[in-house]
Write an enzyme that holds these catalytic residues in place. Sequence first.
Site, short mmCIF file in Angstrom:
data_model
loop_
_atom_site.label_atom_id
_atom_site.label_comp_id
_atom_site.label_asym_id
_atom_site.label_seq_id
_atom_site.Cartn_x
_atom_site.Cartn_y
_atom_site.Cartn_z
N GLY A 97 -3.83 12.59 3.76
CA GLY A 97 -5.14 12.65 3.13
C GLY A 97 -5.03 13.21 1.72
O GLY A 97 -4.67 14.37 1.55
N ASP A 106 0.62 9.71 5.31
CA ASP A 106 -0.71 9.92 4.74
C ASP A 106 -1.36 11.14 5.37
O ASP A 106 -1.87 11.09 6.48
CB ASP A 106 -1.56 8.67 4.99
N SER A 121 -8.52 7.59 -5.22
CA SER A 121 -9.83 8.09 -5.63
C SER A 121 -9.84 9.61 -5.80
O SER A 121 -10.79 10.17 -6.35
CB SER A 121 -10.91 7.67 -4.63
N ASP A 155 0.88 -1.16 0.00
CA ASP A 155 0.00 0.00 0.00
C ASP A 155 0.92 1.23 0.00
O ASP A 155 2.07 1.15 0.43
CB ASP A 155 -0.88 -0.04 1.25
N ASP A 178 -0.05 5.09 0.71
CA ASP A 178 -0.26 6.13 1.74
C ASP A 178 -0.35 5.49 3.12
O ASP A 178 -1.20 4.64 3.37
CB ASP A 178 -1.54 6.92 1.43
MG LIG Z 1 -2.92 3.30 3.25
#
Ligand SMILES: [Mg+2]
Length: 184
Positions: free
Chosen positions: A20, A18, A55, A10, A12
Amino acid sequence: MKPKKAIFLDRDGVINQDFGYVYKPSDFSFVTGFPTLASKLKSLDFLLIVVTNQSGVARGFFTEEDVHLFHQKIQTELSSAAGVQLDRFYVCPHHPDGVIAKYAVDCSCRKPKTGLIEQAMKVDSIDLSRSFLIGDKASDIDLARAVGIRAIQVSSGKYELHPNAFQLVEELDELSSFNWATNS
Ligand SMILES: [Mg+2]
Ligand SMILES: [Zn+2]
């Protein structure tokens, strides 16, 4: 060719901090311990394959080109910090509630759906039985379970620990003594 073992990463919260919908190269910073871990995993002959839901593309926050440029930033920083590179990047830019029509679809690649790993399997011959996934969200752990690989969950404190995780760590540094060989 013998199938290779891979670490599906993965992005972030595992590679970069992360904040956001992070996409600006100037907002990049490593999760503590990632460069050391990446170097270790490359020395053990793992393919390092990023599988990331973005997204923000569907939501109109940034473009696929922005995502690409952010990945170039990761490669540059990782090269200087650890002398290694990530092997592949697979990105899901979709979301059914997106505002950009071409990405506003109920796709088959948004984690925990398995499309990103299926894409990876078409490009590289991968032995899933010797592979792992490292992620921080339930969608990562559920993806790993769906394809039958073991999941290591990094808990940043923001997400609940998942009952299907094979190993739980608070910090990537805790993986320095992890046994990456498969004994099952
Ligand atoms: Mg993540
Ligand atoms: Zn998708």
